[in-house]
Design a protein around this motif. Structure first.
Motif, short mmCIF file in Angstrom:
data_model
loop_
_atom_site.label_atom_id
_atom_site.label_comp_id
_atom_site.label_asym_id
_atom_site.label_seq_id
_atom_site.Cartn_x
_atom_site.Cartn_y
_atom_site.Cartn_z
N LEU A 48 0.85 -1.18 0.00
CA LEU A 48 0.00 0.00 0.00
C LEU A 48 0.89 1.24 0.00
CD1 LEU A 48 -2.35 -1.24 2.86
CD2 LEU A 48 -2.69 -1.52 0.41
N SER A 49 0.36 2.33 -0.54
CA SER A 49 1.10 3.59 -0.51
C SER A 49 0.12 4.75 -0.65
CB SER A 49 2.15 3.65 -1.62
OG SER A 49 1.54 3.61 -2.88
N THR A 50 0.48 5.87 -0.04
CA THR A 50 -0.26 7.11 -0.13
C THR A 50 0.74 8.21 -0.45
OG1 THR A 50 -1.87 6.37 1.50
CG2 THR A 50 -1.78 8.71 1.08
N HIS A 51 0.47 8.93 -1.53
CA HIS A 51 1.41 9.95 -2.01
C HIS A 51 0.96 11.33 -1.58
CE1 HIS A 51 3.19 6.82 -4.51
NE2 HIS A 51 1.96 6.49 -4.87
N GLY A 52 1.95 12.16 -1.15
CA GLY A 52 1.69 13.53 -0.71
C GLY A 52 1.76 14.51 -1.85
N PRO A 53 1.82 15.77 -1.58
CA PRO A 53 2.36 16.43 -0.39
C PRO A 53 1.36 16.49 0.77
CG PRO A 53 1.74 18.07 -2.02
CD PRO A 53 1.52 16.74 -2.66
N PHE A 54 1.92 16.52 1.98
CA PHE A 54 1.14 16.61 3.20
C PHE A 54 1.73 17.68 4.10
CE2 PHE A 54 0.78 12.04 2.01
CZ PHE A 54 -0.57 12.03 1.73
N CYS A 55 0.88 18.30 4.91
CA CYS A 55 1.35 19.23 5.93
C CYS A 55 1.88 18.42 7.12
CB CYS A 55 0.23 20.18 6.36
SG CYS A 55 -1.11 19.37 7.26
N ARG A 56 2.36 19.12 8.14
CA ARG A 56 2.98 18.44 9.27
C ARG A 56 1.99 17.52 9.99
NH1 ARG A 56 4.55 21.93 14.39
NH2 ARG A 56 2.29 21.77 14.56
N ASP A 57 0.77 18.02 10.27
CA ASP A 57 -0.19 17.22 11.04
C ASP A 57 -0.78 16.07 10.22
OD1 ASP A 57 0.35 18.98 13.04
OD2 ASP A 57 -1.59 19.99 13.00
N CYS A 58 -1.17 16.35 8.98
CA CYS A 58 -1.75 15.29 8.14
C CYS A 58 -0.71 14.22 7.83
CB CYS A 58 -2.31 15.88 6.85
SG CYS A 58 -3.75 16.95 7.08
N GLY A 59 0.51 14.63 7.52
CA GLY A 59 1.56 13.66 7.22
C GLY A 59 1.88 12.77 8.41
N THR A 60 1.97 13.38 9.60
CA THR A 60 2.24 12.60 10.81
C THR A 60 1.10 11.63 11.09
OG1 THR A 60 3.51 14.44 11.72
CG2 THR A 60 2.77 12.76 13.27
N SER A 61 -0.14 12.07 10.90
CA SER A 61 -1.29 11.19 11.13
C SER A 61 -1.27 10.00 10.18
CB SER A 61 -2.58 12.00 10.95
OG SER A 61 -3.69 11.16 11.03
N ILE A 62 -0.98 10.24 8.90
CA ILE A 62 -0.98 9.16 7.92
C ILE A 62 0.16 8.18 8.19
CG2 ILE A 62 -0.65 8.68 5.46
CD1 ILE A 62 -2.27 11.25 4.94
#
Length: 197
Positions: free
Chosen positions: A96-110
């Motif tokens: 499985l994979s999820t591609h960003g970009p993500f902010c600090r909170d969303c990236g940490t949650s994922i």
């Protein structure tokens, strides 16, 4: 039969049908143009309406915010990254994979969610015994990129809740217990082997 009036002396010929002048022809006089207004300049070939993106290109960028916006909440700053997960099945496996970009909170949650799911879904296959810990270690790379970001601002919705750290979640505790027992049994076997040898 009526004949058209003769053209006046010194007047430029007018186009009664409104057809555009041909290439190389002299420009015709516009009798309705105001004398104090400049004549519009013809547009170059290939761009009849100008640049439709000019208004967007001239908007100022916010200082200190890179060009990425978070995929989940739209906040800035955001960093590109790919968060991975693994599901081990008895015969098959899923990556499985999820591609960003993500902010600090969303990236940490994922990162925390996918790593926690990998820790309890990833062990159920022969090759998955090696792929699961490798997947969790690979997720440390995007995690460190997300942690370096400033707090998210300006999103179209609130960012995701990072939740508890991975080592405080039940899947990590369930997996950590057998791993600690295996490590202790290896140490015990080494100590017993050294004492009897």
């Amino acid at each position: 039969m009526a004949t058209p009036p003769p053209p006046q002396q010194g007047a430029a010929p007018q186009n009664p049908y409104g057809m555009p002048p041909q290439q190389g022809a002299a420009p015709q006089h516009n009798p309705y143009a105001m004398p104090h207004q400049p004549q519009p300049q013809p547009q170059p070939q290939g761009a009849p309406y100008g640049n439709p993106y000019a208004a967007y290109q001239q908007q100022p960028q916010h200082a200190g915010q890179p060009g990425y916006a978070c995929r989940c909440c739209g906040a800035r700053p955001a960093a590109p990254g790919t968060v991975r997960g693994h599901q081990g099945l008895l015969v098959m496996m899923r990556f499985l994979s999820t591609h960003g970009p993500f902010c600090r909170d969303c990236g940490t949650s994922i990162v925390r969610d996918m790593s926690a799911k990998t820790l309890w879904q990833g062990w159920w296959g022969p090759a998955s015994l090696f792929i699961t810990p490798l997947t969790v270690l690979i997720n440390l790379v995007p995690r460190s990129a997300f942690r370096k970001l400033a707090p998210p601002v300006g999103g179209f919705r609130p960012p995701l809740d990072p939740g508890k750290p991975l080592w405080q979640r039940p899947p990590a505790l369930i997996i950590a217990t057998p791993m600690v027992l295996v490590a202790l049994s290896i140490v015990a076997l080494v100590v017993i082997g050294a004492a009897t040898g």
